[in-house]
Scaffold this motif. Structure first.
Motif, PDB file in Angstrom:
ATOM      1  N   GLY A  68      50.120  48.090  24.629  1.00 30.57           N
ATOM      2  CA  GLY A  68      50.713  47.199  25.618  1.00 30.57           C
ATOM      3  C   GLY A  68      51.804  47.842  26.450  1.00 30.57           C
ATOM      4  N   ILE A  69      52.601  48.732  25.832  1.00 26.85           N
ATOM      5  CA  ILE A  69      53.667  49.416  26.577  1.00 26.85           C
ATOM      6  C   ILE A  69      53.073  50.245  27.701  1.00 26.85           C
ATOM      7  CG2 ILE A  69      55.507  51.121  26.452  1.00 26.85           C
ATOM      8  CD1 ILE A  69      56.338  48.656  25.070  1.00 26.85           C
ATOM      9  N   GLU A  70      52.048  51.032  27.388  1.00 29.59           N
ATOM     10  CA  GLU A  70      51.421  51.882  28.403  1.00 29.59           C
ATOM     11  C   GLU A  70      50.776  51.031  29.501  1.00 29.59           C
ATOM     12  OE1 GLU A  70      47.986  55.363  28.870  1.00 29.59           O
ATOM     13  OE2 GLU A  70      48.512  54.585  26.884  1.00 29.59           O
ATOM     14  N   LEU A  71      50.091  49.966  29.105  1.00 30.28           N
ATOM     15  CA  LEU A  71      49.453  49.095  30.095  1.00 30.28           C
ATOM     16  C   LEU A  71      50.490  48.516  31.057  1.00 30.28           C
ATOM     17  CD1 LEU A  71      47.241  47.333  31.345  1.00 30.28           C
ATOM     18  CD2 LEU A  71      47.633  45.680  29.484  1.00 30.28           C
ATOM     19  N   LEU A  72      51.571  47.977  30.514  1.00 29.26           N
ATOM     20  CA  LEU A  72      52.556  47.330  31.370  1.00 29.26           C
ATOM     21  C   LEU A  72      53.297  48.339  32.250  1.00 29.26           C
ATOM     22  CD1 LEU A  72      53.964  44.554  29.007  1.00 29.26           C
ATOM     23  CD2 LEU A  72      52.170  44.405  30.738  1.00 29.26           C
ATOM     24  N   ARG A  73      53.429  49.559  31.791  1.00 25.81           N
ATOM     25  CA  ARG A  73      53.999  50.599  32.654  1.00 25.81           C
ATOM     26  C   ARG A  73      53.054  50.918  33.810  1.00 25.81           C
ATOM     27  NH1 ARG A  73      56.526  54.507  27.907  1.00 25.81           N
ATOM     28  NH2 ARG A  73      58.495  53.371  27.666  1.00 25.81           N
ATOM     29  N   ARG A  74      51.755  50.940  33.511  1.00 22.83           N
ATOM     30  CA  ARG A  74      50.766  51.139  34.591  1.00 22.83           C
ATOM     31  C   ARG A  74      50.844  49.995  35.592  1.00 22.83           C
ATOM     32  NH1 ARG A  74      46.015  54.022  33.342  1.00 22.83           N
ATOM     33  NH2 ARG A  74      45.248  53.296  35.374  1.00 22.83           N
ATOM     34  N   VAL A  75      50.965  48.785  35.090  1.00 19.16           N
ATOM     35  CA  VAL A  75      51.077  47.620  35.958  1.00 19.16           C
ATOM     36  C   VAL A  75      52.343  47.725  36.808  1.00 19.16           C
ATOM     37  CG1 VAL A  75      51.372  45.121  36.034  1.00 19.16           C
ATOM     38  CG2 VAL A  75      49.760  46.139  34.415  1.00 19.16           C
ATOM     39  N   GLN A  76      53.434  48.195  36.193  1.00 16.86           N
ATOM     40  CA  GLN A  76      54.695  48.329  36.925  1.00 16.86           C
ATOM     41  C   GLN A  76      54.542  49.279  38.112  1.00 16.86           C
ATOM     42  OE1 GLN A  76      57.803  50.326  34.769  1.00 16.86           O
ATOM     43  NE2 GLN A  76      59.434  49.433  36.027  1.00 16.86           N
ATOM     44  N   VAL A  77      53.806  50.367  37.917  1.00 20.69           N
ATOM     45  CA  VAL A  77      53.626  51.359  38.987  1.00 20.69           C
ATOM     46  C   VAL A  77      52.654  50.853  40.049  1.00 20.69           C
ATOM     47  CG1 VAL A  77      52.727  53.656  39.506  1.00 20.69           C
ATOM     48  CG2 VAL A  77      54.201  53.316  37.513  1.00 20.69           C
ATOM     49  N   GLU A  78      51.527  50.287  39.604  1.00 18.29           N
ATOM     50  CA  GLU A  78      50.463  49.924  40.538  1.00 18.29           C
ATOM     51  C   GLU A  78      50.644  48.530  41.134  1.00 18.29           C
ATOM     52  OE1 GLU A  78      46.588  50.707  38.868  1.00 18.29           O
ATOM     53  OE2 GLU A  78      47.368  52.395  37.688  1.00 18.29           O
ATOM     54  N   TYR A  79      51.298  47.629  40.407  1.00 16.09           N
ATOM     55  CA  TYR A  79      51.509  46.259  40.885  1.00 16.09           C
ATOM     56  C   TYR A  79      52.962  45.853  40.589  1.00 16.09           C
ATOM     57  CZ  TYR A  79      46.428  46.532  40.540  1.00 16.09           C
ATOM     58  OH  TYR A  79      45.120  46.933  40.661  1.00 16.09           O
TER      59      TYR A  79
ATOM     60  N   HIS B 228      48.313  27.024  34.622  1.00 22.00           N
ATOM     61  CA  HIS B 228      48.046  28.317  35.245  1.00 22.00           C
ATOM     62  C   HIS B 228      46.545  28.560  35.377  1.00 22.00           C
ATOM     63  CE1 HIS B 228      51.849  28.586  32.929  1.00 22.00           C
ATOM     64  NE2 HIS B 228      52.296  29.234  33.995  1.00 22.00           N
ATOM     65  N   THR B 229      46.186  29.384  36.355  1.00 18.84           N
ATOM     66  CA  THR B 229      44.832  29.922  36.424  1.00 18.84           C
ATOM     67  C   THR B 229      44.830  31.197  35.598  1.00 18.84           C
ATOM     68  OG1 THR B 229      44.406  29.023  38.623  1.00 18.84           O
ATOM     69  CG2 THR B 229      43.071  30.901  37.932  1.00 18.84           C
ATOM     70  N   LEU B 230      43.976  31.270  34.592  1.00 16.84           N
ATOM     71  CA  LEU B 230      44.042  32.355  33.620  1.00 16.84           C
ATOM     72  C   LEU B 230      42.906  33.359  33.796  1.00 16.84           C
ATOM     73  CD1 LEU B 230      44.948  30.321  30.406  1.00 16.84           C
ATOM     74  CD2 LEU B 230      46.505  31.523  31.962  1.00 16.84           C
ATOM     75  N   LEU B 231      43.262  34.637  33.632  1.00 18.82           N
ATOM     76  CA  LEU B 231      42.304  35.728  33.505  1.00 18.82           C
ATOM     77  C   LEU B 231      42.524  36.334  32.127  1.00 18.82           C
ATOM     78  CD1 LEU B 231      42.904  37.498  36.956  1.00 18.82           C
ATOM     79  CD2 LEU B 231      41.104  35.853  36.410  1.00 18.82           C
ATOM     80  N   THR B 232      41.474  36.826  31.494  1.00 23.69           N
ATOM     81  CA  THR B 232      41.625  37.406  30.159  1.00 23.69           C
ATOM     82  C   THR B 232      40.951  38.770  30.102  1.00 23.69           C
ATOM     83  OG1 THR B 232      39.615  36.304  29.340  1.00 23.69           O
ATOM     84  CG2 THR B 232      41.726  35.148  29.050  1.00 23.69           C
ATOM     85  N   ALA B 233      41.516  39.640  29.256  1.00 23.01           N
ATOM     86  CA  ALA B 233      40.960  40.972  29.031  1.00 23.01           C
ATOM     87  C   ALA B 233      41.230  41.359  27.587  1.00 23.01           C
ATOM     88  CB  ALA B 233      41.586  41.990  29.980  1.00 23.01           C
ATOM     89  N   SER B 234      40.317  42.125  26.993  1.00 22.82           N
ATOM     90  CA  SER B 234      40.445  42.483  25.581  1.00 22.82           C
ATOM     91  C   SER B 234      41.063  43.859  25.361  1.00 22.82           C
ATOM     92  CB  SER B 234      39.066  42.425  24.901  1.00 22.82           C
ATOM     93  OG  SER B 234      38.175  43.332  25.538  1.00 22.82           O
ATOM     94  N   ASN B 235      41.328  44.592  26.449  1.00 23.74           N
ATOM     95  CA  ASN B 235      41.953  45.914  26.313  1.00 23.74           C
ATOM     96  C   ASN B 235      42.608  46.315  27.636  1.00 23.74           C
ATOM     97  OD1 ASN B 235      39.865  47.407  27.963  1.00 23.74           O
ATOM     98  ND2 ASN B 235      38.554  46.651  26.293  1.00 23.74           N
ATOM     99  N   GLY B 236      43.359  47.405  27.591  1.00 23.45           N
ATOM    100  CA  GLY B 236      44.090  47.833  28.773  1.00 23.45           C
ATOM    101  C   GLY B 236      43.204  48.204  29.938  1.00 23.45           C
ATOM    102  N   ALA B 237      42.111  48.919  29.668  1.00 20.59           N
ATOM    103  CA  ALA B 237      41.218  49.335  30.745  1.00 20.59           C
ATOM    104  C   ALA B 237      40.623  48.122  31.454  1.00 20.59           C
ATOM    105  CB  ALA B 237      40.116  50.234  30.197  1.00 20.59           C
ATOM    106  N   ASP B 238      40.182  47.126  30.677  1.00 24.60           N
ATOM    107  CA  ASP B 238      39.627  45.906  31.283  1.00 24.60           C
ATOM    108  C   ASP B 238      40.697  45.157  32.073  1.00 24.60           C
ATOM    109  OD1 ASP B 238      37.131  46.392  30.317  1.00 24.60           O
ATOM    110  OD2 ASP B 238      37.264  45.000  28.626  1.00 24.60           O
ATOM    111  N   ALA B 239      41.931  45.182  31.580  1.00 24.92           N
ATOM    112  CA  ALA B 239      43.019  44.491  32.291  1.00 24.92           C
ATOM    113  C   ALA B 239      43.256  45.114  33.660  1.00 24.92           C
ATOM    114  CB  ALA B 239      44.298  44.554  31.450  1.00 24.92           C
ATOM    115  N   LEU B 240      43.276  46.440  33.717  1.00 29.15           N
ATOM    116  CA  LEU B 240      43.481  47.118  35.007  1.00 29.15           C
ATOM    117  C   LEU B 240      42.311  46.843  35.950  1.00 29.15           C
ATOM    118  CD1 LEU B 240      44.931  50.524  33.750  1.00 29.15           C
ATOM    119  CD2 LEU B 240      46.177  48.660  34.857  1.00 29.15           C
TER     120      LEU B 240
END
Length: 388
Positions: free
Chosen positions: A65-76, A30-42
């Motif tokens: 992680g739950i909140e981040l993945l819910r944000r991802v679900q809505v936005e992506y 895989h081509t990998l991206l990394t982030a150390s927190n939810g804000a950086d991930a978004l």
């Protein structure tokens, strides 16, 4: 896809050692991206575009992680979401899966085989979803194009008018930074599908800017309802149908309308009204002035329309007036016509005493369409006279 055609996966964890371990386990495939927190991930998602999957730690500061993945679900929504968590969080992870916010969870620490298997399944699921979406998108576009083709065959005049409206909608969307929202452009065209139910004579009057009678106007106003009937059962067009319902005057549902639908209704309605008024007015500035005087359109959309048309400032105030309210010095912003369509006084004419006498004489023998649009040269003095 990332480099060398590898699917892109975003890894999120506040422990650098965990990120390094995951990268070693997944980096070959895989081509990998990394982030150390939810804000950086978004932020990474916003900067790098959609990714196939996000693997996120559960316990992180500020945004778990739950909140981040819910944000991802809505936005992506097409990005597959995997929660990487310790055994103590399994109940929470299962609840997140059951709610639809998470696809799978990974126990922490995960073995290389299990990790690769679950992430591989997530990537495969994303690829399948993208293939199905592409196929559905092609089918959808072909279906919609076929409907518009029927409109072109049934009424070339209405089809040309719909094309002008869609072009203006596209300009407004670009000016308002709503690029890529193809639903709004489709809804703009769809709003005119009902033209096939309107008599050709009425469409001709509409295209020429001739004022319509009450029954004729009711036919035109009802045109978006035809789009609702035609499109409501086509997949992926629920936002387009919701816009058509709004344009047809249907009440807002109890759950409300999405921001996209509200934006689409506002932009399309402004474009339709401008098309009508511009065909009756002497220039773009006058047409926009009419819309502002009537309150037709949201201020930010009208401001965007002014920028598109190069109208930088209010040049004059346009009012809707009855024949008896016209005064010397006012300039007609539209033709004065009889109910039978006969043009009595052309737009752009400045009212004189002789012209007003002529109109008064006309009014005795023919029915004149009222009110008419007229530019008031000194609006402040006009208001003073009216209030005194």
């Amino acid at each position: 896809m990332g480099t060398e055609g590898k699917p892109v996966v975003l890894l999120v964890d506040d422990e650098e050692a965990v990120l390094q371990t995951l990268a070693l386990q997944l980096g070959s495939d895989h081509t990998l991206l990394t982030a150390s927190n939810g804000a950086d991930a978004l932020r990474m998602l916003a900067e790098n575009g959609p990714v196939a999957a996000v693997v996120s730690d559960m316990r992180m500061p500020n945004m778990d992680g739950i909140e981040l993945l819910r944000r991802v679900q809505v936005e992506y929504p097409d990005t597959i979401r995997v929660l990487h968590t310790g055994h103590g969080d399994i109940d929470t992870a299962i609840a997140a899966i059951n709610s639809g916010g998470v696809y799978r969870y990974l126990p922490k620490p995960a073995g290389t085989g299990e990790l690769r298997s679950i992430v591989g399944d997530a990537v495969a699921r994303h690829g399948q979803a993208m293939a199905e979406r592409e196929l559905l998108d092609k089918t959808l576009r072909a279906s919609v194009q076929a409907l518009f083709g029927c409109l072109e065959l049934a009424s070339p005049v209405a089809f040309a008018r719909a094309g002008r409206i869609r072009a203006l909608v596209a300009e407004l969307c670009h000016e308002l930074q709503l690029d890529g929202l193809w639903e709004i452009e489709v809804a703009a065209m769809a709003s005119q599908l009902g033209a096939v139910t309107v008599p050709p004579a009425v469409l001709k009057k509409l295209d020429r800017g001739v004022p319509l009678g009450p029954d004729e106007q009711a036919m035109v106003t009802a045109m978006p309802r035809a789009a609702v009937r035609l499109l409501r059962d086509i997949p992926m067009l629920h936002d387009v149908v919701a816009m058509a319902e709004g344009l047809a005057g249907e009440p807002e549902p109890e759950s409300g309308r999405s921001a996209l639908v509200e934006a689409g209704i506002s932009v399309i309605r402004t474009a339709i009204e401008y098309e009508i008024v511009e065909s009756r007015s002497a220039n773009s500035a006058t047409a926009i002035g009419v819309l502002e005087e009537r309150g037709d359109g949201a201020p930010h959309v009208l401001a965007a329309l002014r920028r598109i048309k190069g109208v930088r400032a209010h040049q004059e105030v346009v009012k809707s007036l009855r024949i008896m309210e016209l005064e010397v010095g006012m300039r007609l912003a539209e033709d004065v016509v009889a109910l039978n369509g006969l043009v009595l006084i052309g737009r752009g004419t400045v009212a004189t005493e002789v012209m007003l006498d002529r109109l008064a004489n006309f009014a005795r023998v023919v029915d004149i369409v009222e009110p008419v649009l007229a530019a008031v040269p000194d609006f402040h003095k006009y208001l003073v006279r009216r209030s005194s």
